[in-house]
Design an enzyme around this catalytic site. Structure first.
Site, PDB file in Angstrom:
ATOM      1  N   ILE A 157      66.170   5.763 101.111  1.00 43.01           N
ATOM      2  CA  ILE A 157      66.535   6.824 102.058  1.00 43.01           C
ATOM      3  C   ILE A 157      66.536   8.183 101.350  1.00 43.01           C
ATOM      4  N   ASP A 214      69.913  10.255  89.643  1.00 43.85           N
ATOM      5  CA  ASP A 214      69.747   8.819  89.946  1.00 43.85           C
ATOM      6  C   ASP A 214      69.659   8.085  88.612  1.00 43.85           C
ATOM      7  N   SER A 217      78.128   3.526 106.600  1.00 43.84           N
ATOM      8  CA  SER A 217      77.368   2.453 107.245  1.00 43.84           C
ATOM      9  C   SER A 217      78.117   1.945 108.465  1.00 43.84           C
ATOM     10  N   ALA A 218      77.371   1.433 109.426  1.00 47.91           N
ATOM     11  CA  ALA A 218      77.979   0.795 110.595  1.00 47.91           C
ATOM     12  C   ALA A 218      78.791  -0.422 110.175  1.00 47.91           C
ATOM     13  N   TYR A 274      80.801  -4.991  99.835  1.00 50.79           N
ATOM     14  CA  TYR A 274      79.954  -3.807 100.005  1.00 50.79           C
ATOM     15  C   TYR A 274      80.520  -2.917 101.115  1.00 50.79           C
ATOM     16  N   LYS A 293      82.406   0.995 101.121  1.00 49.39           N
ATOM     17  CA  LYS A 293      82.104   2.155 101.981  1.00 49.39           C
ATOM     18  C   LYS A 293      83.361   2.622 102.720  1.00 49.39           C
ATOM     19  N   TYR A 347      75.240   4.893 109.142  1.00 51.96           N
ATOM     20  CA  TYR A 347      73.888   4.482 109.518  1.00 51.96           C
ATOM     21  C   TYR A 347      73.926   3.134 110.204  1.00 51.96           C
ATOM     22  N   ASN A 391      66.445  -8.962 101.755  1.00 50.85           N
ATOM     23  CA  ASN A 391      67.522  -9.532 102.571  1.00 50.85           C
ATOM     24  C   ASN A 391      67.405  -9.085 104.020  1.00 50.85           C
ATOM     25  N   ASN A 392      66.879  -7.892 104.211  1.00 48.28           N
ATOM     26  CA  ASN A 392      66.872  -7.296 105.550  1.00 48.28           C
ATOM     27  C   ASN A 392      65.613  -7.694 106.327  1.00 48.28           C
ATOM     28  N   ARG A 449      70.176  -5.502 116.927  1.00 47.78           N
ATOM     29  CA  ARG A 449      70.596  -4.387 116.080  1.00 47.78           C
ATOM     30  C   ARG A 449      69.946  -3.088 116.545  1.00 47.78           C
TER      31      ARG A 449
HETATM   32  P1  NAD Z   1      68.512   2.404  97.458  1.00 49.13           P
HETATM   33  O1  NAD Z   1      69.032   1.329  96.581  1.00 49.13           O
HETATM   34  O2  NAD Z   1      67.048   2.443  97.714  1.00 49.13           O
HETATM   35  O3  NAD Z   1      68.973   3.827  96.900  1.00 49.13           O
HETATM   36  C1  NAD Z   1      70.176   4.025  96.206  1.00 49.13           C
HETATM   37  C2  NAD Z   1      69.854   4.799  94.945  1.00 49.13           C
HETATM   38  O4  NAD Z   1      71.063   5.032  94.227  1.00 49.13           O
HETATM   39  C3  NAD Z   1      68.906   4.047  94.004  1.00 49.13           C
HETATM   40  O5  NAD Z   1      67.832   4.890  93.638  1.00 49.13           O
HETATM   41  C4  NAD Z   1      69.778   3.696  92.801  1.00 49.13           C
HETATM   42  O6  NAD Z   1      69.037   3.664  91.598  1.00 49.13           O
HETATM   43  C5  NAD Z   1      70.817   4.812  92.843  1.00 49.13           C
HETATM   44  N1  NAD Z   1      72.117   4.484  92.234  1.00 49.13           N
HETATM   45  C6  NAD Z   1      72.894   3.404  92.461  1.00 49.13           C
HETATM   46  N2  NAD Z   1      74.027   3.475  91.731  1.00 49.13           N
HETATM   47  C7  NAD Z   1      73.956   4.639  91.024  1.00 49.13           C
HETATM   48  C8  NAD Z   1      74.816   5.269  90.079  1.00 49.13           C
HETATM   49  N3  NAD Z   1      75.960   4.712  89.696  1.00 49.13           N
HETATM   50  N4  NAD Z   1      74.433   6.466  89.562  1.00 49.13           N
HETATM   51  C9  NAD Z   1      73.248   7.038  89.922  1.00 49.13           C
HETATM   52  N5  NAD Z   1      72.395   6.464  90.796  1.00 49.13           N
HETATM   53  C10 NAD Z   1      72.747   5.285  91.342  1.00 49.13           C
HETATM   54  O7  NAD Z   1      69.310   2.314  98.840  1.00 49.13           O
HETATM   55  P2  NAD Z   1      69.068   3.074 100.207  1.00 49.13           P
HETATM   56  O8  NAD Z   1      68.656   2.070 101.213  1.00 49.13           O
HETATM   57  O9  NAD Z   1      68.235   4.273  99.999  1.00 49.13           O
HETATM   58  O10 NAD Z   1      70.554   3.491 100.557  1.00 49.13           O
HETATM   59  C11 NAD Z   1      71.090   4.756 100.243  1.00 49.13           C
HETATM   60  C12 NAD Z   1      72.547   4.800 100.639  1.00 49.13           C
HETATM   61  O11 NAD Z   1      72.679   4.524 102.023  1.00 49.13           O
HETATM   62  C13 NAD Z   1      73.406   3.738  99.920  1.00 49.13           C
HETATM   63  O12 NAD Z   1      74.645   4.317  99.614  1.00 49.13           O
HETATM   64  C14 NAD Z   1      73.564   2.652 100.960  1.00 49.13           C
HETATM   65  O13 NAD Z   1      74.741   1.935 100.776  1.00 49.13           O
HETATM   66  C15 NAD Z   1      73.606   3.473 102.240  1.00 49.13           C
HETATM   67  N6  NAD Z   1      73.189   2.690 103.401  1.00 49.13           N
HETATM   68  C16 NAD Z   1      71.960   2.079 103.400  1.00 49.13           C
HETATM   69  C17 NAD Z   1      71.584   1.311 104.489  1.00 49.13           C
HETATM   70  C18 NAD Z   1      70.239   0.614 104.507  1.00 49.13           C
HETATM   71  O14 NAD Z   1      70.024  -0.237 105.359  1.00 49.13           O
HETATM   72  N7  NAD Z   1      69.297   0.945 103.640  1.00 49.13           N
HETATM   73  C19 NAD Z   1      72.438   1.171 105.589  1.00 49.13           C
HETATM   74  C20 NAD Z   1      73.685   1.819 105.557  1.00 49.13           C
HETATM   75  C21 NAD Z   1      74.043   2.583 104.449  1.00 49.13           C
HETATM   76  C1  UD1 Z   2      72.678  -5.971 106.969  1.00 46.75           C
HETATM   77  C2  UD1 Z   2      73.978  -6.016 106.197  1.00 46.75           C
HETATM   78  C3  UD1 Z   2      74.760  -4.745 106.470  1.00 46.75           C
HETATM   79  C4  UD1 Z   2      73.917  -3.518 106.152  1.00 46.75           C
HETATM   80  C5  UD1 Z   2      72.627  -3.589 106.987  1.00 46.75           C
HETATM   81  C6  UD1 Z   2      71.685  -2.447 106.749  1.00 46.75           C
HETATM   82  C7  UD1 Z   2      74.545  -8.408 106.047  1.00 46.75           C
HETATM   83  C8  UD1 Z   2      75.488  -9.485 106.515  1.00 46.75           C
HETATM   84  N1  UD1 Z   2      74.744  -7.181 106.599  1.00 46.75           N
HETATM   85  O1  UD1 Z   2      72.994  -5.922 108.326  1.00 46.75           O
HETATM   86  O2  UD1 Z   2      75.934  -4.713 105.692  1.00 46.75           O
HETATM   87  O3  UD1 Z   2      74.616  -2.328 106.474  1.00 46.75           O
HETATM   88  O4  UD1 Z   2      71.947  -4.809 106.647  1.00 46.75           O
HETATM   89  O5  UD1 Z   2      71.181  -2.507 105.442  1.00 46.75           O
HETATM   90  O6  UD1 Z   2      73.690  -8.621 105.210  1.00 46.75           O
HETATM   91  N2  UD1 Z   2      67.566 -11.591 110.186  1.00 46.75           N
HETATM   92  C9  UD1 Z   2      66.815 -12.751 110.311  1.00 46.75           C
HETATM   93  N3  UD1 Z   2      66.111 -13.161 109.230  1.00 46.75           N
HETATM   94  C10 UD1 Z   2      66.061 -12.487 108.043  1.00 46.75           C
HETATM   95  C11 UD1 Z   2      66.823 -11.290 107.936  1.00 46.75           C
HETATM   96  C12 UD1 Z   2      67.565 -10.891 109.029  1.00 46.75           C
HETATM   97  O7  UD1 Z   2      66.819 -13.387 111.360  1.00 46.75           O
HETATM   98  O8  UD1 Z   2      65.401 -12.936 107.100  1.00 46.75           O
HETATM   99  C13 UD1 Z   2      68.326 -11.116 111.361  1.00 46.75           C
HETATM  100  C14 UD1 Z   2      69.825 -10.986 111.111  1.00 46.75           C
HETATM  101  O9  UD1 Z   2      70.481 -12.193 111.398  1.00 46.75           O
HETATM  102  C15 UD1 Z   2      70.181  -9.836 112.073  1.00 46.75           C
HETATM  103  C16 UD1 Z   2      68.906  -8.973 112.106  1.00 46.75           C
HETATM  104  O10 UD1 Z   2      67.858  -9.822 111.661  1.00 46.75           O
HETATM  105  O11 UD1 Z   2      70.401 -10.329 113.366  1.00 46.75           O
HETATM  106  C17 UD1 Z   2      68.986  -7.768 111.188  1.00 46.75           C
HETATM  107  O12 UD1 Z   2      69.338  -8.202 109.887  1.00 46.75           O
HETATM  108  P1  UD1 Z   2      69.416  -7.184 108.638  1.00 46.75           P
HETATM  109  O13 UD1 Z   2      68.165  -6.405 108.566  1.00 46.75           O
HETATM  110  O14 UD1 Z   2      69.800  -7.969 107.442  1.00 46.75           O
HETATM  111  O15 UD1 Z   2      70.562  -6.162 109.057  1.00 46.75           O
HETATM  112  P2  UD1 Z   2      72.091  -6.434 109.475  1.00 46.75           P
HETATM  113  O16 UD1 Z   2      72.363  -7.862 109.628  1.00 46.75           O
HETATM  114  O17 UD1 Z   2      72.390  -5.556 110.620  1.00 46.75           O
END
Ligand code: NAD
Ligand code: UD1
Length: 349
Positions: A15, A34, A127-128, A151, A155, A185, A206-207, A239
């Site tokens: 992001i 970073d 985060s949500a 996690y 937050k 988010y 994972n996502n 979602r």
């Molecule tokens: P990301 O892992 O791609 O980016 C996070 C960055 O932070 C990485 O480049 C990592 O190297 C850096 N970092 C981690 N710990 C650090 C430290 N101690 N000092 C300096 N740098 C550090 O993740 P992202 O998806 O870009 O997420 C960004 C932020 O948004 C995070 O805080 C995450 O928790 C939050 N967020 C992400 C999601 C999502 O689905 N991606 C959803 C909700 C919230």
């Molecule tokens: C996950 C995290 C949440 C984080 C969010 C955004 C968990 C329990 N929660 O949420 O903390 O803020 O990502 O990064 O990990 N799914 C499948 N198969 C897969 C992966 C996902 O069916 O291989 C389904 C899940 O069950 C869910 C949907 O897809 O219904 C979205 O999953 P995901 O992308 O992991 O997001 P969240 O579960 O919303």
């Protein structure tokens, strides 16, 4: 051209790198801090390639107070966008200390350095996941909080710390009080339309979306759909997916709001960043198949522990106070994910 410097922690990440593009295009000077634990410096080269503008990069850990203090002294930022953090739910259950140390302690150090430098405008990546499960599927900012994993709790703790900092300034009637936007988010997906930057997960994703993209390109054999017996329209989880470019535009709007009337006397306010509607897992698979012409091999598997049936944002407050709403649709999200995936089958490697 605006001469403000924005310091972006975690700016090399998924992001953060998209935020750097928007900031540079909006005329801000950008300083990235970073430690590259979950990113590669190549993302920042690509940011500069997209924008034709340069940024300043420090490889440093936000927990390193001395390094951070020196960076603030040298760069004099006016605002910080704080993305740095660890974000893998499963890993946080196995290593909670790591998550609290990195995310919570890291934010404490950051805010101490900011206080000392009198930089008190902050946009935070929340985060949500901070909400507790609610009977209503559409989440509003005043819903009860109650994260259910380390996690998410990291937050929620950071949100508490930031609210307390702001409240302390209100009590003291400080001349330059904290101005803080907590951006909650929903599910960020997609990539920059250039296909030069995008999500580059370490190992098996994972996502949902990065997993689907890797099945489509043949890197992974099959998607497991976690549960088809939820009380949703087709039984799979619903979602609120949001295009990462829409999401980062919300940060630019938040910076503008911090300088405006709403925050004139300081304060700490939370905003949902989501589209306001949900899609099910099967709808996401279908959209991916339509846009890419690929068939996604999937099987129905048991529910994933910790998952809820359905959740989507009420983004009304962000519209009202930040003048922000999403502009992109599901096809944009899928097409941009696919564009990034096909142009970079091995991510930045
Ligand atoms: P990301 O892992 O791609 O980016 C996070 C960055 O932070 C990485 O480049 C990592 O190297 C850096 N970092 C981690 N710990 C650090 C430290 N101690 N000092 C300096 N740098 C550090 O993740 P992202 O998806 O870009 O997420 C960004 C932020 O948004 C995070 O805080 C995450 O928790 C939050 N967020 C992400 C999601 C999502 O689905 N991606 C959803 C909700 C919230
Ligand atoms: C996950 C995290 C949440 C984080 C969010 C955004 C968990 C329990 N929660 O949420 O903390 O803020 O990502 O990064 O990990 N799914 C499948 N198969 C897969 C992966 C996902 O069916 O291989 C389904 C899940 O069950 C869910 C949907 O897809 O219904 C979205 O999953 P995901 O992308 O992991 O997001 P969240 O579960 O919303």
């Amino acid at each position: 051209m605006n001469n403000q410097t924005v310091l972006v922690t975690g700016g090399a990440g998924y992001i953060g790198s998209h935020a750097c593009v928007e900031l540079l295009q909006a005329g801000f000077k950008v300083v990235v801090v970073d430690n590259l634990t979950n990113s590669k410096p190549e993302s920042l080269s690509r940011v500069q390639q997209i924008t034709g503008k340069s940024l300043t990069f420090y490889q440093a850990d936000i927990r390193d107070k001395q390094a951070l203090t020196e960076i603030f002294a040298k760069e004099s930022p006016s605002t910080v966008i704080h993305f740095a953090g660890l974000k893998a739910v499963g890993e946080s259950c196995e290593q909670p200390q790591l998550y609290y140390h990195n995310n919570v302690y890291g934010t404490l150090v950051l805010t101490e350095v900011m206080t000392n430098a009198n930089v008190k405008q902050l946009v935070f990546s929340s985060s949500a996941t901070v909400y507790s499960e609610s009977a209503s599927k559409q989440y509003t900012e005043n819903f009860p909080l109650g994260a259910c994993n380390p996690y998410g709790r990291s937050k929620a703790m950071i949100e508490d710390i930031l609210r307390d900092l702001s409240a302390a300034d209100q009590i003291k009637q400080t001349e330059s009080p904290w101005k803080i936007a907590l951006l909650r988010y929903f599910n960020p997906i997609g990539a920059h339309q250039s296909g030069l930057i995008g999500e580059d997960p370490n190992g098996i994703p994972n996502n949902l979306m990065p997993y689907v993209a890797q099945v489509a390109i043949g890197k992974l054999p099959q998607l497991s759909v976690f549960g088809d017996d939820y009380p949703t329209r087709d039984g799979t989880g619903v979602r609120d997916y949001i295009h990462v470019v829409d999401l980062v535009k919300g940060h630019i709007k938040a910076i503008a709001a911090l300088a405006g009337e709403k925050f004139e006397a300081g304060g700490c306010r939370a905003y949902n960043l989501g589209a306001g509607r949900g899609y099910s897992v099967l709808e996401m698979i279908n959209a991916f198949e339509q846009v890419t012409g690929k068939t996604i091999n999937y099987k129905i598997s048991p529910r994933r522990t910790g998952d809820i049936a359905e959740c989507f944002a009420n983004p009304g407050l962000a519209l009202k106070e930040l003048n922000w709403k999403v502009e992109k649709n599901l096809d944009d999200m899928v097409a941009d994910t696919w564009n990034w995936q096909t142009k970079n089958p091995h991510g930045y490697a």
